[in-house]
Design an enzyme around this catalytic site. Structure first.
Site: not given
Length: 424
Positions: A250-252, A273
């Site tokens: 997720m994210s980074m 994501n």
């Protein structure tokens, strides 16, 4: 998408908190009433008001449990856990004792909730380097809820259910998420579809940085590989289909998971994501020309003074720099920025061979343009999904659009695995 606040950091984090409501991690009225009490741009006000709400809901949970209302208690504990997380989020001094206390309360409340879930939640410690461990949770369902009780009165039934072989969905966060938050963003939707799920925190994240002091590392394959080793070692006991292992970052974590997939080919499907191609390029996209020139020239004094001035006026810069220096072990903004050059998949993306899903949100300002670069650099087994403003899914990691996000993630994963989700 602005909610209550004009400041983008405060607005986006409020939306992130509200988004937890999809799996009972928040109630909209509680979030909005808390936000209305907060002084915009004031980190201390943010902490104080979210802490008040967290303590109140925590009290509801204790009261309900004492009276035997287990469902009400479970739901209140989940919300309290999230609100404590949000309260701790903008405490940016790593020496602030409130970090440990508030984060600890979030974990405690989630543990209480987990003991009341209608499925199994096992707190695990995954062996890591030099005696360190990675905290995680292993989530799995009983085929027939009537066959077991929470006090293990029917261990024979529990043992038989553990031997069901199901796909394993592994998930980790990124720059600032916690292990408990991954319940809503990964475990809950995976469980609904009949997957086993393993969530964990790695270096720079959650308890690994807060308790063990281990900072981020760019070579994330050395983090994910021990996690997969752990899962496979417990295959017979926990009922894991080792040929169908999905990894989501997720994210980074979109960079981190891609890095792992380039090296560990036991990963059967990878969900990014968001997709992150190059960490430094993403960070530098918001820098001025003079600042970029100073970075390339190695003028650390100018970079540090410029960033420090920005931190005083911009909450987003203040949080990202303070949190980033702590979690990466950097001594200055210049060190943090130049260290980001290690976080790239430019030279290894060709090594990712598993089917890969790359997600991008239309108005995401964390990694602008990065997901498409990842998609373009991948081989043939890939899919790209753009979430749009019209869909209400344009914010970072589709915050506030959980239903659509999970639908697309798991429909794709089901298709890759040829998996027909088991009903619970």
């Amino acid at each position: 998408m602005k909610i209550v606040f004009n400041d983008p950091t405060f607005s986006s984090q409020l939306l992130r908190a509200i988004g937890e409501a999809y799996y009972k991690g928040a109630d909209i009225g509680e979030c909005l009433s808390t936000a209305y009490r907060i002084k915009e741009g004031d980190f201390e006000s943010w902490h104080a008001e979210w802490l008040k709400t967290a303590k109140r809901i925590h009290g509801y949970a204790i009261e309900s449990l004492a009276k035997g209302h287990t469902v009400s208690a479970r739901d209140a504990y989940i919300r309290a856990s999230n609100y404590y997380r949000v309260a701790e989020f903008l405490l940016v001094d790593p020496h602030d004792p409130r970090i440990q206390t508030t984060w600890g309360n979030s974990k405690e409340c989630f543990s209480k909730a987990a003991s009341l879930f209608p499925f199994y939640v096992e707190s695990i410690e995954i062996p890591y380097e030099e005696g360190a461990t990675l905290p995680g949770y292993f989530y799995y369902y009983s085929k027939n809820d009537s066959d077991y009780s929470h006090d293990d009165k029917n261990p024979k039934s529990r043992e038989s259910e553990r031997k069901l072989s199901r796909p394993l969905f592994i998930a980790h966060g990124g720059f600032d998420s916690t292990l408990e938050e991954l319940y809503s963003s990964a475990a809950a939707p995976a469980l609904e579809r009949g997957y086993n799920c393993l969530t964990f925190e790695g270096p720079g994240q959650g308890g690994v940085i807060r308790k063990q002091g281990i900072p981020f590392r760019y070579d994330w394959e050395k983090v994910v590989t021990p996690v997969i080793d752990y899962a496979i070692d417990r295959n017979e006991e926990l009922g894991i289909d080792v040929n169908r292992i999905a990894l989501m970052g997720m994210s980074m974590g979109g960079y981190l998971a891609a890095r792992a997939a380039a090296f560990d080919h036991r990963i059967s499907a990878c969900i990014l994501n968001d997709g992150v191609y190059d960490g430094y390029d993403a960070m530098a996209s918001s820098f001025s020309e003079p600042l970029l020139a100073a970075i390339e020239e190695g003028n650390s004094e100018f970079v540090n003074s410029t960033i420090t001035a920005l931190m005083e006026s911009d909450p987003n810069t203040r949080f990202n720099m303070k949190h980033g220096m702590w979690t990466t072990g950097s001594n200055s903004p210049y060190d943090l920025i130049t260290g980001a050059k290690n976080y790239t998949i430019k030279d290894i993306i060709k090594n990712i061979t598993c089917p890969t899903l790359v997600l991008e949100a239309e108005k995401d300002d964390s990694f602008p343009g990065q997901p498409k670069k990842v998609y373009d650099g991948l081989g043939s087994s890939k899919k790209y999904i753009l979430f749009t403003q019209e869909e209400g899914a344009e914010e970072h990691c589709q915050a506030g659009a959980s239903a659509l996000s999970y639908q697309r993630i798991f429909d794709w994963t089901d298709g890759v695995f040829g998996y027909r989700p088991m009903s619970q």
